[in-house]
Design an enzyme around this catalytic site. Structure first.
Site, short mmCIF file in Angstrom:
data_model
loop_
_atom_site.label_atom_id
_atom_site.label_comp_id
_atom_site.label_asym_id
_atom_site.label_seq_id
_atom_site.Cartn_x
_atom_site.Cartn_y
_atom_site.Cartn_z
CB CYS A 199 -0.88 0.05 1.30
SG CYS A 199 -0.25 -0.14 2.86
CB THR A 200 0.01 4.86 0.24
OG1 THR A 200 -0.85 4.66 -0.81
CG2 THR A 200 0.96 6.27 -0.17
#
Length: 327
Positions: free
Chosen positions: A184-185
């Site tokens: 994810c980010t």
């Protein structure tokens, strides 16, 4: 020469006593030093992105590191020319990322301090990307994936994070017996979701430690095998990751041409994030569908002070009319 603004991305799962009061006190401090950004506080921890001048961000990091349980909190730092936020928000929430397990009857929530996937360094994650027997799962929303993603990663058809558990259960047979690594980010979503995968019975679960942001800054991998740009939830919208062989993967919503410019659909009741050029935004009135283009609350129409005659003219140019159902 260093750029004047620093953007700090961070999170930490740590029990916070009286989290609502903590959030109020935190907001007061942030405003007192002129910081801007968005921070979520919950009983389970803190998750934020903030921006400010060097001295301001240094004061903030020193302050956070002085708080109980946050002495080792990891700040991921970007340098930018302009502020990434216009205002300062600190809000108390039930979760710092909303996986919604209890809402969707998936039993109890996950505590990443007790259950989470194995941490993978950028080099280890790159090796996983190259391993044909490893499933790489993007835990972000569909519009984030469409702007940029790791080469070969699976794109779940979801518009928000809380839809991911059901999607995985629906596709369980495809990769239940394989090694699964997630990303994810910045890492906060993967901490919780990889723990859920472990609880679901997946035997070999890994997560990219520090997220895509850290992968892009790693001097060894230099963001290689990432295609497109990284969607970020601030004024920047998109940032670079791959410093070796970057390519564009985003496609214009209307004509499929390469595009990395995001806007929200003009219909406030839709608000879908779509990739489109300025030319097509004007041509299609920023509406992702005919229904959204002719919606009486279309923000593009009001923002540009278009008359009904001008709207009719633009619709006619693309073979449509003001009728709710196109011909």
């Amino acid at each position: 020469m260093a750029k004047p603004i620093r953007v700090l991305l961070y999170y930490k799962y740590v029990p916070i006593e009286n989290a609502e009061q903590f959030a109020a006190d935190h907001l007061a401090f942030c405003k007192s030093i002129g910081l801007k950004g968005r921070i979520l506080v919950a009983d389970e921890g803190i998750n934020g992105t903030v921006s400010g001048e060097y001295e301001t961000t240094q004061k903030y990091m020193d302050y956070v590191h002085s708080l109980p349980g946050m002495e080792d909190l990891w700040f991921k730092i970007d340098e930018e020319e302009e502020q990434a936020f216009k205002k300062m928000f600190v809000r108390y929430k039930k979760e710092i990322v909303h996986l919604g397990l209890e809402d969707n009857n998936f039993d109890s929530d996950i505590n990443p301090l007790e259950t989470t996937g194995a941490y993978l360094s950028p080099k280890e994650f790159k090796d996983a990307l190259l391993d044909e027997d490893t499933v790489v799962l993007d835990t972000r929303n569909d519009y984030e994936y469409d702007l940029g993603h790791f080469r070969g990663a699976i794109r779940p058809d979801i518009r928000n994070f809380r839809e991911l558990p059901q999607w995985v259960r629906d596709h369980k047979e495809e990769f239940m017996d394989k090694r699964v690594v997630v990303y994810c980010t910045g890492g906060v979503r993967c901490e919780k979701f990889s723990g859920w995968l472990v609880r679901e019975g997946y035997k070999d679960v890994g997560q990219l430690h520090g997220g895509i942001v850290t992968y892009g800054k790693d001097p060894e991998v230099q963001g290689e095998l990432w295609d497109g740009k990284l969607y970020v939830f601030d004024e920047r919208i998109a940032v670079d990751v791959n410093h070796v062989d970057p390519i564009v993967v985003g496609k214009d919503w209307f004509d499929g041409t390469p595009c990395e410019r995001y806007v929200n659909c003009g219909n406030p009741f839709c608000n879908r994030r779509i990739l489109t050029s300025e030319e097509n935004e004007d041509k299609y009135l920023r509406g992702c569908s005919h229904e959204c283009r002719v919606h009486p609350r279309n923000r593009y129409v009001s923002e540009n002070d278009l008359s009904q005659e001008e709207v009719v003219e633009r619709l006619a140019a693309i073979g449509e009319s003001l009728d709710v159902t196109p011909a």
